[in-house]
Design an enzyme around this catalytic site. Structure first.
Site, PDB file in Angstrom:
ATOM      1  N   SER A 263       0.842  -1.197   0.000  1.00  0.00           N
ATOM      2  CA  SER A 263       0.000   0.000   0.000  1.00  0.00           C
ATOM      3  C   SER A 263       0.876   1.246   0.000  1.00  0.00           C
ATOM      4  O   SER A 263       2.087   1.184   0.201  1.00  0.00           O
ATOM      5  CB  SER A 263      -0.883  -0.002   1.241  1.00  0.00           C
ATOM      6  OG  SER A 263      -0.086   0.282   2.374  1.00  0.00           O
ATOM      7  N   LYS A 264       0.195   2.371  -0.181  1.00  0.00           N
ATOM      8  CA  LYS A 264       0.877   3.665  -0.166  1.00  0.00           C
ATOM      9  C   LYS A 264       1.602   3.871   1.163  1.00  0.00           C
ATOM     10  O   LYS A 264       2.697   4.398   1.207  1.00  0.00           O
ATOM     11  CB  LYS A 264      -0.182   4.747  -0.391  1.00  0.00           C
ATOM     12  CG  LYS A 264       0.342   6.145  -0.381  1.00  0.00           C
ATOM     13  CD  LYS A 264      -0.747   7.113  -0.740  1.00  0.00           C
ATOM     14  CE  LYS A 264      -0.880   8.268   0.234  1.00  0.00           C
ATOM     15  NZ  LYS A 264       0.354   8.799   0.777  1.00  0.00           N
TER      16      LYS A 264
END
Ligand code: GLU
Length: 506
Positions: A263-264
């Site tokens: 994920s970011k």
């Protein structure tokens, strides 16, 4: 499929920046198309107005361009199957929804969101899960459960209406996934998905199926997160009387730890980008780093993505664009998640940087310097390339040594402590005199002069070289001092040595 031509599509929704997993999906589609002499299409799926993010579509186009994953058809590229932006195809979908209703595969539903939420809450209270399906639909307000005249009335009124797909009650859906093999799903677990929303916009499922059919898509290659939707899509194709495309669901890209989807936040924590280009979020104002802005070459980024979920079956890791196209096949896409390794990403960049000629790196250096307001000749920039290429993984590291552009401001503590001795000032004075006597101040002559000085004074390398470097660069390590001295020129080298001596001995 109306023709035998391979036609694949990348169909992002412009809801934010493209994640590197999205770029990998685009890449595999592109490679598959080119490997088969087919077409790679870019379709923008923007039917969900509530999730629209300004700038996201431009970002997607720019990112693909930067990566060299250029579509043959699509938004920004034209083609015979357009328009390629779903918001411009709105009038197309209604007739197919109607066809499904008329053939008994879909029905009107009048339930309000509150009524549906109440059903869910009720089920939760009984520790069960409610879904709109064959077992519950007759308890709801729809054109299957209500008398025909009431349905007519409701349709004529301005009460919001949706259209739902009627999932067969008890059947097994079987389809072949090109990566996972045979997939079997019982329709019992599927719900009656909405095909047309109350705002009369089609949902993703409806628009996606209609467009894949009309655009004659032969293979749907997409992320694993869409695998649960595939049985519904298979049923939709069947209900519409269309041949389904082939499906291939790509494995997830996992966090560096291997636990869960990348994920970011993992990028923020680990200090690596997860987006191809920098993204300025228009809502939050937050800036997320991009591979491009972090100094990655698109070839390195793409090569890294190629290996993240695919293997060539041998030891080869570095692939040119042509080699990738030739080697790529869906059979060699892995089934399990692919763990992202930021060090490997860096390794690829280092490899591509070092594979470039010094001339090429030189001109990159020149333009980076120009941007910083530093004017340096092409020849000097090539010299920097020769000194720095082996010590750099990113383009910006080629110009990271400040001493190449100005005198040192401080002197490396440890070298000073360990190497600078009582006799050093005198030894350095001697070296200055020797260097001053060299006419053609090139690396070879400097090295010859330097070594001659050591020999005739019976001095060891360790007593002289680190201090020579310290005076000229202020550093404890770096590229060849002879190359650095040549680059700086005699006057500057000697000036720095004299200044340094004065400062250190002061
Ligand atoms: N619009 C979907 C997405 O954003 C496309 C999924 C598919 O390829 O079918 O990923």
């Amino acid at each position: 499929m109306a023709t035998n031509q391979v036609r694949v599509r990348f169909a992002p929704s412009p809801t934010g920046p493209l994640h590197m997993g999205g770029v990998r999906t685009a890449l595999y589609n592109y490679l598959f198309a080119h490997n088969h002499g087919g077409k790679f299409i870019l379709r923008i799926e923007d039917t969900d107005q509530t999730r629209f993010v300004p700038g996201a579509e431009d970002y997607i186009l720019e990112a693909l361009k930067w990566c060299g994953i250029e579509p043959d058809e699509g938004v920004g590229y034209g083609g015979d199957f357009g328009p390629y932006r779903q918001s411009e195809r709105m009038e197309l979908y209604g007739q197919y929804v109607k066809q499904l209703i008329e053939s008994g595969h879909a029905y009107y539903a009048f339930d309000t969101p509150d009524e549906i939420a109440a059903k869910r809450t009720e089920a939760e209270a009984n520790k069960s899960v409610w879904q709109y399906d064959a077992s519950t639909r007759m308890d709801m307000r729809n054109s299957l459960s209500l008398p025909a005249d009431e349905v007519e009335k409701l349709l004529a009124s301005d009460i919001p209406v949706t259209v739902r797909f009627k999932i067969p009650a008890d059947e097994e859906v079987v389809f072949e996934d090109e990566i996972r093999g045979v997939v079997r799903v019982q329709t019992k677990v599927l719900d009656d998905k909405v095909l047309l929303k109350s705002d009369q916009f089609p949902t993703y499922h409806m628009a996606n199926i209609v467009d894949d059919h009309l655009m004659e898509i032969s293979h749907v290659i997409r992320g694993e997160e869409w695998l649960p939707s595939a049985p519904l899509h298979v049923l939709l194709y069947r209900a519409l009387g269309w041949e389904a495309p082939k499906f291939a669901h790509l494995p997830l890209i996992l966090k560096p730890t291997g636990n869960g989807k990348l994920s970011k936040r993992d990028g923020d924590k680990g200090g690596f980008p997860v987006f191809p280009l920098e993204w300025n979020d228009p809502k939050s104002g937050n800036v997320s780093s991009g591979y491009r802005e972090s100094g990655y070459f698109p070839e390195a980024f793409i090569n890294m993505l190629l290996m993240l979920g695919w293997n060539p079956g041998d030891e080869q890791e570095v692939f040119s664009n042509d080699e990738m196209i030739k080697a790529f096949s869906l059979e060699r896409v892995v089934k399990s998640g692919a763990r992202f390794n930021p060090d490997k990403a860096k390794w690829f960049n280092e490899h591509y940087l070092r594979a470039k000629s010094h001339d090429e790196l030189g001109s990159m250096i020149q333009s980076m310097l120009t941007e910083k307001g530093v004017d340096l000749s092409a020849e000097k920039c090539v010299q920097i390339a020769a000194m720095m290429a082996e010590r750099s993984a990113f383009a910006h590291e080629l110009i990271a040594a400040d001493y190449l552009f100005g005198s040192p401001e401080a002197y490396h503590e440890k070298t000073l402590r360990k190497k600078w001795k009582e006799a050093t000032p005198q030894i350095m004075e001697g070296l200055i005199a020797v260097l001053d006597g060299i006419d053609s101040f090139d690396a070879t002559s400097i090295e010859t002069g330097f070594k001659g000085y050591l020999e005739s004074n019976e001095l060891g390398m360790g007593a002289v070289l680190p201090n020579f470097r310290l005076l000229v660069t202020g550093e404890g390590g770096g590229p060849s001092m002879f190359a650095i001295a040549e680059f700086l020129g005699k006057e500057e080298t000697l000036k720095r040595m004299r200044d340094g001596l004065a400062r250190i001995t002061a």
